[in-house]
Design an enzyme around this catalytic site. Structure first.
Site, PDB file in Angstrom:
ATOM      1  N   TYR A  92       0.801  -1.146   0.034  1.00 45.53           N
ATOM      2  CA  TYR A  92       0.010  -0.016  -0.053  1.00 45.53           C
ATOM      3  C   TYR A  92       0.433   1.644   0.047  1.00 45.53           C
ATOM      4  O   TYR A  92       2.151   1.339   0.702  1.00 45.53           O
ATOM      5  CB  TYR A  92      -1.078   0.351   1.249  1.00 45.53           C
ATOM      6  CG  TYR A  92      -1.558   1.137   1.379  1.00 45.53           C
ATOM      7  CD1 TYR A  92      -1.575   1.899   2.410  1.00 45.53           C
ATOM      8  CD2 TYR A  92      -3.574   1.139   0.320  1.00 45.53           C
ATOM      9  CE1 TYR A  92      -2.382   3.345   2.352  1.00 45.53           C
ATOM     10  CE2 TYR A  92      -3.661   2.757   1.217  1.00 45.53           C
ATOM     11  CZ  TYR A  92      -3.288   3.811   2.013  1.00 45.53           C
ATOM     12  OH  TYR A  92      -3.834   4.372   1.829  1.00 45.53           O
TER      13      TYR A  92
ATOM     14  N   ASP B 233       9.468   2.552   0.537  1.00 46.72           N
ATOM     15  CA  ASP B 233       8.218   3.242   0.443  1.00 46.72           C
ATOM     16  C   ASP B 233       8.395   3.119   2.414  1.00 46.72           C
ATOM     17  O   ASP B 233       8.194   1.701   2.247  1.00 46.72           O
ATOM     18  CB  ASP B 233       7.012   2.650   0.381  1.00 46.72           C
ATOM     19  CG  ASP B 233       5.564   3.240   0.852  1.00 46.72           C
ATOM     20  OD1 ASP B 233       4.586   3.675   0.969  1.00 46.72           O
ATOM     21  OD2 ASP B 233       5.704   4.193   1.646  1.00 46.72           O
TER      22      ASP B 233
ATOM     23  N   LYS C 199       4.861   9.079   9.359  1.00 51.19           N
ATOM     24  CA  LYS C 199       4.669   8.539  10.149  1.00 51.19           C
ATOM     25  C   LYS C 199       4.998   9.353  11.300  1.00 51.19           C
ATOM     26  O   LYS C 199       5.491  10.220  12.087  1.00 51.19           O
ATOM     27  CB  LYS C 199       4.255   7.510  10.590  1.00 51.19           C
ATOM     28  CG  LYS C 199       3.263   6.457   8.894  1.00 51.19           C
ATOM     29  CD  LYS C 199       2.982   5.194   9.345  1.00 51.19           C
ATOM     30  CE  LYS C 199       2.236   4.718   8.159  1.00 51.19           C
ATOM     31  NZ  LYS C 199       0.806   4.313   8.390  1.00 51.19           N
TER      32      LYS C 199
END
Ligand code: KE4
Length: 432
Positions: free
Chosen positions: A149, A244, A272
């Site tokens: 994702y 990623d 994050k």
């Protein structure tokens, strides 16, 4: 299984009202508990390794707001720094020295990053990196991996993980074929499949993007040689390699998975942890590539709140805390104790379970495994995972509400928290 039902009256009332106000009553799909059943709990406050819901129930938290809370929720040094920054205002929309400070920390930490651009989310970071990799190579196609994702931008919503996998969305409606026709997919850990795609699409592939440790199809580690093989293949075919690290950055190691595994991509996305719980994303990499980004170069990307002083402040303080000696040894030790304990308990209670951990990231599949890719992960008994999740919730343990998510620990989790978690798991697994 006899659950001592926790009182969730207020959660239910608030969530019922929310469903009339927001689609599914949430601001992000995975929070809706769709795949684990029951209703989501509504949080009231968080602190250290714990959360409290609006009914006053306390839980040990292994979601950590999906990764940012690696130093523990509401760390006093982070909140104090934010209070001080608040007195100077909430947003400038103009350069601040704080961006220099966090940029230098990121560049010093992450092997691939020579220059970095801050944005407001991991999705934006992946959108930015996609545009600059296409501009640098003058190629349009990309390779991503099933179950990975990279945020919700159109191009990446092909066999995506996280909430897409959780909700079993084949590919989201509203995404035009034109946006995904250049998105090629391969099974994770399958170098032959990647080589075949390069052969079939000679000189058309801008790059390969992946989660170097998968957290959005459940927890899937790279097989030995997989990351190194991708580095070789992208060099061979003149394509870029993009890690990623929105989830793995500063979690797998201070320098991310690329430091841990010794494989340096051309570009990296972050999010994050570098925002310490406030909205931050970033993309960065080789100077010759990043110099194409406006206004240094022609590749346009912008953001009103990018480099926001509050978010920069929280990120700076969080990375400072992570620099303390022993941080990653501690995270690895307690997370290994948790993961090994859960696997052992599952074995003792006769459940087909596999999984593992790397540093402060772990996962458990309700299937005998091994799980090397998304197809393997999908063999999991998601109904049993749902019952496990509910049972743990009833015993004060908050796990990610999906079989296709990873778990996160923090510096605030204690040995006692791990022991309490394993005791709860023994009880639940014995009656599952
Ligand atoms: P955000 O746009 O959610 O900040 O980041 C997107 C993203 C990109 N890349 C990776 C590897 C990610 O894990 C994420 C976001 N992760 C999910 C959790 N699996 C966010 C939780 C959610 O969507 O609510």
């Amino acid at each position: 299984m006899v659950n001592t039902p926790i009182k969730t009256t207020k959660s239910q009332e608030i969530f019922a009202a929310a469903q009339n106000l927001m689609p599914g009553g949430v601001s992000s799909p995975v929070r809706a508990f769709k795949s684990v059943g029951g209703q989501p709990i509504v949080f009231d406050r968080v602190k250290d390794a714990y959360i409290w819901d609006v009914d006053g129930n306390q839980y040990i938290d292994y979601v950590g707001t999906w990764g940012p809370a690696i130093c523990g929720h509401a760390h006093p040094e982070v909140t104090a720094a934010l209070r001080e920054a608040l007195d100077k205002g909430t947003s400038f929309g103009a350069p601040s020295v704080l961006e220099n400070v966090l940029a230098e920390m990121v560049i010093d930490a992450v092997p691939s990053i020579e220059m970095v651009r801050f944005v407001n989310s991991g999705t934006e970071a992946c959108m930015g990196v996609l545009r600059v990799m296409r501009a640098f190579t003058n190629r349009d196609k990309i390779i991503k991996f099933e179950g990975c994702y990279h945020g919700h931008a159109d191009t990446f919503l092909v066999k995506a993980g996280s909430g897409v996998a959780t909700l079993g969305l084949p590919d989201s409606p509203g995404v035009p074929k034109s946006a995904t026709s250049g998105t090629l997919t391969a099974p994770y850990n399958d170098l032959e499949a990647v080589k075949a795609l390069f052969e079939e699409n000679k000189d058309e592939i801008a790059g390969v993007i992946l989660e170097p440790v998968v957290g959005n199809a459940g927890f899937i580690a790279p097989d030995a040689g997989f990351l190194e093989g991708l580095r070789e293949l992208t060099h061979e075919y003149g394509a870029l390699l993009v890690f990623d690290e929105v989830m793995t950055g500063f979690r797998i190691a201070y320098g991310g998975a690329q430091e841990k595994f010794g494989v340096t991509p051309d570009l990296t996305t972050l999010g994050k942890v570098i925002g310490g719980g406030l909205p931050v994303g970033a993309y960065g990499g080789r100077r010759d590539i990043m110099s194409l980004v406006a206004p240094a170069g022609p590749v346009y990307q912008a953001g009103t709140l990018s480099g926001n002083p509050l978010a920069m402040t929280a990120g700076i303080k969080t990375l400072e805390l992570l620099q303390k000696p022993g941080t990653y040894e501690y995270l690895d030790r307690i997370t290994k104790k948790l993961a090994d304990g859960l696997l052992q308990l599952a074995k003792e209670t006769g459940h087909a379970v596999c999984g593992g951990q790397i540093s402060a990231m772990f996962g458990l599949f309700f299937t005998s495994g091994p799980v090397h890719n998304y197809e393997d992960a999908k063999k999991s008994d998601t109904a049993k995972f749902g019952r496990f999740h509910r049972g743990m919730l009833e015993r004060g343990i908050y796990l990610a509400p999906s079989q296709f998510e990873a778990g996160f620990t923090s510096l605030a989790h204690t040995e006692e928290d791990i022991d309490q978690t394993l005791a709860a798991a023994r009880d639940v697994l014995s009656n599952l």
